[in-house]
Design a protein around this motif. Structure first.
Motif, PDB file in Angstrom:
ATOM      1  N   THR A  41      21.066 -19.181-130.580  1.00 23.94           N
ATOM      2  CA  THR A  41      20.696 -17.817-130.237  1.00 23.94           C
ATOM      3  C   THR A  41      21.947 -16.970-130.205  1.00 23.94           C
ATOM      4  OG1 THR A  41      18.973 -18.740-128.907  1.00 23.94           O
ATOM      5  CG2 THR A  41      19.491 -16.429-128.509  1.00 23.94           C
ATOM      6  N   PRO A  42      21.936 -15.787-130.796  1.00 26.88           N
ATOM      7  CA  PRO A  42      23.163 -15.032-130.962  1.00 26.88           C
ATOM      8  C   PRO A  42      23.891 -14.653-129.684  1.00 26.88           C
ATOM      9  CG  PRO A  42      21.315 -13.966-132.075  1.00 26.88           C
ATOM     10  CD  PRO A  42      20.801 -15.186-131.416  1.00 26.88           C
ATOM     11  N   ALA A  43      23.294 -13.998-128.765  1.00 27.70           N
ATOM     12  CA  ALA A  43      24.109 -13.357-127.738  1.00 27.70           C
ATOM     13  C   ALA A  43      24.099 -14.055-126.401  1.00 27.70           C
ATOM     14  CB  ALA A  43      23.688 -11.913-127.585  1.00 27.70           C
ATOM     15  N   THR A  44      23.887 -15.337-126.367  1.00 22.95           N
ATOM     16  CA  THR A  44      23.910 -16.035-125.091  1.00 22.95           C
ATOM     17  C   THR A  44      25.307 -16.056-124.533  1.00 22.95           C
ATOM     18  OG1 THR A  44      23.763 -17.907-126.509  1.00 22.95           O
ATOM     19  CG2 THR A  44      22.017 -17.633-124.913  1.00 22.95           C
ATOM     20  N   GLN A  45      25.381 -16.153-123.235  1.00 19.56           N
ATOM     21  CA  GLN A  45      26.686 -16.209-122.607  1.00 19.56           C
ATOM     22  C   GLN A  45      27.116 -17.651-122.462  1.00 19.56           C
ATOM     23  OE1 GLN A  45      28.772 -13.523-121.625  1.00 19.56           O
ATOM     24  NE2 GLN A  45      27.389 -12.802-123.191  1.00 19.56           N
ATOM     25  N   GLY A  64      37.224 -19.196-117.108  1.00 19.30           N
ATOM     26  CA  GLY A  64      36.410 -18.630-118.173  1.00 19.30           C
ATOM     27  C   GLY A  64      34.959 -18.987-118.004  1.00 19.30           C
ATOM     28  N   ALA A  65      34.548 -19.168-116.804  1.00 19.54           N
ATOM     29  CA  ALA A  65      33.145 -19.462-116.590  1.00 19.54           C
ATOM     30  C   ALA A  65      32.302 -18.321-117.086  1.00 19.54           C
ATOM     31  CB  ALA A  65      32.888 -19.674-115.109  1.00 19.54           C
ATOM     32  N   ALA A  66      31.140 -18.664-117.514  1.00 23.15           N
ATOM     33  CA  ALA A  66      30.248 -17.630-118.016  1.00 23.15           C
ATOM     34  C   ALA A  66      30.015 -16.607-116.929  1.00 23.15           C
ATOM     35  CB  ALA A  66      28.922 -18.261-118.422  1.00 23.15           C
ATOM     36  N   LYS A  67      30.051 -15.364-117.294  1.00 23.51           N
ATOM     37  CA  LYS A  67      29.856 -14.311-116.326  1.00 23.51           C
ATOM     38  C   LYS A  67      28.771 -13.397-116.823  1.00 23.51           C
ATOM     39  CE  LYS A  67      34.662 -14.733-115.523  1.00 23.51           C
ATOM     40  NZ  LYS A  67      35.926 -14.272-116.010  1.00 23.51           N
ATOM     41  N   LYS A  68      28.131 -12.793-115.865  1.00 28.06           N
ATOM     42  CA  LYS A  68      27.087 -11.857-116.249  1.00 28.06           C
ATOM     43  C   LYS A  68      27.717 -10.574-116.725  1.00 28.06           C
ATOM     44  CE  LYS A  68      22.708 -12.666-114.110  1.00 28.06           C
ATOM     45  NZ  LYS A  68      21.713 -12.079-113.255  1.00 28.06           N
ATOM     46  N   THR A  69      27.343 -10.129-117.825  1.00 31.50           N
ATOM     47  CA  THR A  69      27.853  -8.863-118.322  1.00 31.50           C
ATOM     48  C   THR A  69      26.669  -8.047-118.776  1.00 31.50           C
ATOM     49  OG1 THR A  69      27.936  -9.581-120.591  1.00 31.50           O
ATOM     50  CG2 THR A  69      29.868 -10.023-119.242  1.00 31.50           C
ATOM     51  N   GLY A  70      26.965  -6.812-119.084  1.00 35.77           N
ATOM     52  CA  GLY A  70      25.913  -5.960-119.622  1.00 35.77           C
ATOM     53  C   GLY A  70      25.324  -6.590-120.860  1.00 35.77           C
ATOM     54  N   SER A  71      26.217  -7.082-121.728  1.00 34.48           N
ATOM     55  CA  SER A  71      25.701  -7.660-122.963  1.00 34.48           C
ATOM     56  C   SER A  71      24.930  -8.937-122.686  1.00 34.48           C
ATOM     57  CB  SER A  71      26.841  -7.926-123.935  1.00 34.48           C
ATOM     58  OG  SER A  71      27.761  -8.788-123.344  1.00 34.48           O
ATOM     59  N   ALA A  72      25.332  -9.642-121.607  1.00 37.69           N
ATOM     60  CA  ALA A  72      24.617 -10.871-121.271  1.00 37.69           C
ATOM     61  C   ALA A  72      23.187 -10.557-120.888  1.00 37.69           C
ATOM     62  CB  ALA A  72      25.311 -11.580-120.118  1.00 37.69           C
ATOM     63  N   SER A  77      17.296 -10.321-122.536  1.00 35.15           N
ATOM     64  CA  SER A  77      16.057  -9.685-122.943  1.00 35.15           C
ATOM     65  C   SER A  77      15.826  -9.869-124.425  1.00 35.15           C
ATOM     66  CB  SER A  77      16.064  -8.204-122.565  1.00 35.15           C
ATOM     67  OG  SER A  77      17.198  -7.600-123.094  1.00 35.15           O
ATOM     68  N   ALA A  78      16.928  -9.925-125.170  1.00 33.57           N
ATOM     69  CA  ALA A  78      16.789 -10.134-126.607  1.00 33.57           C
ATOM     70  C   ALA A  78      16.142 -11.488-126.884  1.00 33.57           C
ATOM     71  CB  ALA A  78      18.149 -10.063-127.276  1.00 33.57           C
ATOM     72  N   LYS A  79      16.517 -12.469-126.013  1.00 33.95           N
ATOM     73  CA  LYS A  79      15.944 -13.795-126.204  1.00 33.95           C
ATOM     74  C   LYS A  79      14.430 -13.758-126.032  1.00 33.95           C
ATOM     75  CE  LYS A  79      17.963 -16.675-123.494  1.00 33.95           C
ATOM     76  NZ  LYS A  79      18.639 -17.722-122.762  1.00 33.95           N
ATOM     77  N   PRO A  86      20.002  -2.793-128.999  1.00 35.01           N
ATOM     78  CA  PRO A  86      21.320  -2.175-129.135  1.00 35.01           C
ATOM     79  C   PRO A  86      21.937  -1.941-127.768  1.00 35.01           C
ATOM     80  CG  PRO A  86      19.550  -0.649-129.775  1.00 35.01           C
ATOM     81  CD  PRO A  86      18.897  -1.966-129.462  1.00 35.01           C
ATOM     82  N   GLU A  87      23.232  -2.100-127.709  1.00 35.16           N
ATOM     83  CA  GLU A  87      23.946  -1.927-126.448  1.00 35.16           C
ATOM     84  C   GLU A  87      24.008  -0.435-126.119  1.00 35.16           C
ATOM     85  OE1 GLU A  87      28.102  -3.084-126.607  1.00 35.16           O
ATOM     86  OE2 GLU A  87      27.899  -4.068-124.662  1.00 35.16           O
ATOM     87  N   THR A  88      23.694  -0.099-124.901  1.00 30.50           N
ATOM     88  CA  THR A  88      23.786   1.315-124.506  1.00 30.50           C
ATOM     89  C   THR A  88      25.251   1.700-124.370  1.00 30.50           C
ATOM     90  OG1 THR A  88      23.800   0.805-122.164  1.00 30.50           O
ATOM     91  CG2 THR A  88      21.629   1.142-123.191  1.00 30.50           C
ATOM     92  N   HIS A  89      25.504   2.996-124.359  1.00 26.25           N
ATOM     93  CA  HIS A  89      26.894   3.444-124.225  1.00 26.25           C
ATOM     94  C   HIS A  89      27.456   2.994-122.875  1.00 26.25           C
ATOM     95  CE1 HIS A  89      30.470   5.802-124.925  1.00 26.25           C
ATOM     96  NE2 HIS A  89      30.338   6.312-123.712  1.00 26.25           N
ATOM     97  N   ALA A  90      26.626   3.092-121.833  1.00 26.41           N
ATOM     98  CA  ALA A  90      27.105   2.698-120.503  1.00 26.41           C
ATOM     99  C   ALA A  90      27.448   1.206-120.475  1.00 26.41           C
ATOM    100  CB  ALA A  90      26.042   3.013-119.455  1.00 26.41           C
TER     101      ALA A  90
END
Ligand code: SF4
Length: 346
Positions: A41-45, A64-72, A77-79, A86-90
């Motif tokens: 899956t593309p955008a998994t953390q 470098g543990a996985a962290k929650k990010t906006g993209s995460a 939700s993409a999953k 698409p990533e919002t500007h914020a």
């Protein structure tokens, strides 16, 4: 084929108190992440793994543990929907700033890698650094600066002698014309001083916005974004912008960060491009910002193989360091402020 998402890596030695909750939280999600990786899956953390790079930097404190990010969150939700949102500007601003914070921890000693003692030396060194390494420039400039300490001296020099001195930097005839023209303009138009304003600097022959911002940021302590080859490549990899024109890149990135961060942001990104996120083979498996990077997987993801791609002061490209330089350690871990920077004490 979308890239597998990364096992988060971090060139950090220890965890900071602030990072722990995020680390634990993400560690708890590790199985889910693994599953996602298995499905490509593309955008998994990524799940946390320490790399050799972590120990090498000795600077960054978080893991470098996985962290929650906006993209995460978005990738989550993409999953569910099966389509990437698409990533919002914020969210982009949050992710970009988080990457910069991670890089600041990884490279707290980031600094301009050209040696200089005054604005004149810096502007010459920056012009001469085109198409060569900073190390090569640093090996060449001491003799040049000793023989021609002022713009007046260089403007009056014999071009053939200047060519011989700077020959190791390549394109030495063109560079001689550039630096002598620059010295002449400084002498005739600016009283022999390097101006501290962008609009004046870009009027000098051979000085574009990139060189001007290097000088402003590092010799005058004024914020500037340096869009060199590393900076442009990385910000496009990170999807901070799709622009390719350096002026447009500079404008787009300037909108993501407060002005006060521009100069150090430039150093962080350039340091990362030189040491880990290389043009042809990025060391993704040893990258501290892998969890935040949409281009994870463009390079080597195996941690052991990735470690071998890191550029060290010795054994890597000349002049490129992953470990803190001795001067930084000698100063008690405090990077030297730029020339002319306002410093506060007390
Ligand atoms: S592409 Fe560069 S920034 Fe992204 S994970 Fe790989 S090395 Fe890190």
């Amino acid at each position: 084929m979308p890239a597998k998402k990364p096992a988060a890596t971090k060139p950090a030695a220890t965890q900071s108190a602030t990072s722990r909750p995020a680390v634990k939280k993400s560690a708890a999600k590790k199985p889910a992440v693994k599953k996602a990786v298995a499905k490509k899956t593309p955008a998994t953390q990524p799940a946390a793994k320490k790399t050799g790079a972590a120990k090498e930097s000795g600077a960054a404190k978080k893991t470098g543990a996985a962290k929650k990010t906006g993209s995460a969150k978005e990738s989550g939700s993409a999953k569910k929907t099966g389509a990437a949102k698409p990533e919002t500007h914020a969210a982009l601003v949050r992710r970009a700033r988080k990457i910069n914070r991670e890089l600041a921890e990884t490279y707290p000693y980031a600094h301009p890698e050209l040696d200089f003692e005054n604005p004149f030396q810096l502007i010459l060194a920056t012009v001469m650094s085109a198409q060569t390494t900073d190390l090569r420039v640093n090996q060449t400039t001491p003799a040049l600066f000793a023989k021609y300490p002022t713009p007046e001296d260089l403007a009056a020099a014999n071009p053939e002698e200047v060519e011989e001195l700077i020959r190791p930097t390549g394109f030495f005839r063109a560079k001689t014309r550039s630096i002598m023209g620059l010295a002449k303009a400084l002498t005739e138009d600016f009283g022999g001083e390097v101006p501290g304003q962008l609009e004046d600097l870009v009027k000098l022959p051979g000085v574009g916005r990139k060189t001007a911002f290097v000088v402003l940021g590092n010799a005058f302590g004024r914020p500037g974004i340096t869009v060199d080859t590393h900076f442009g490549r990385l910000v496009r990899r990170w999807k901070w912008t799709e622009e390719t024109d350096p002026d447009k890149v500079e404008k787009a990135i300037g909108e993501l960060f407060p002005k006060s961060e521009w100069t150090m942001l430039s150093h962080h990104v350039i340091f990362h491009g030189r040491r880990i996120c290389h043009s042809r083979k990025p060391a993704c498996g040893a990258c501290p910002i892998a969890p935040l990077c949409p281009a994870y997987g463009e390079g080597e993801t195996d941690p052991e193989k990735a470690k071998k791609l890191l550029k060290y002061e010795k054994g890597g490209f000349p002049g490129q360091r992953l470990k803190p330089p001795q001067s930084y350690l000698d100063a008690g871990g405090i990077p030297a402020p730029p020339l002319g920077a306002t410093t506060t004490t007390g």
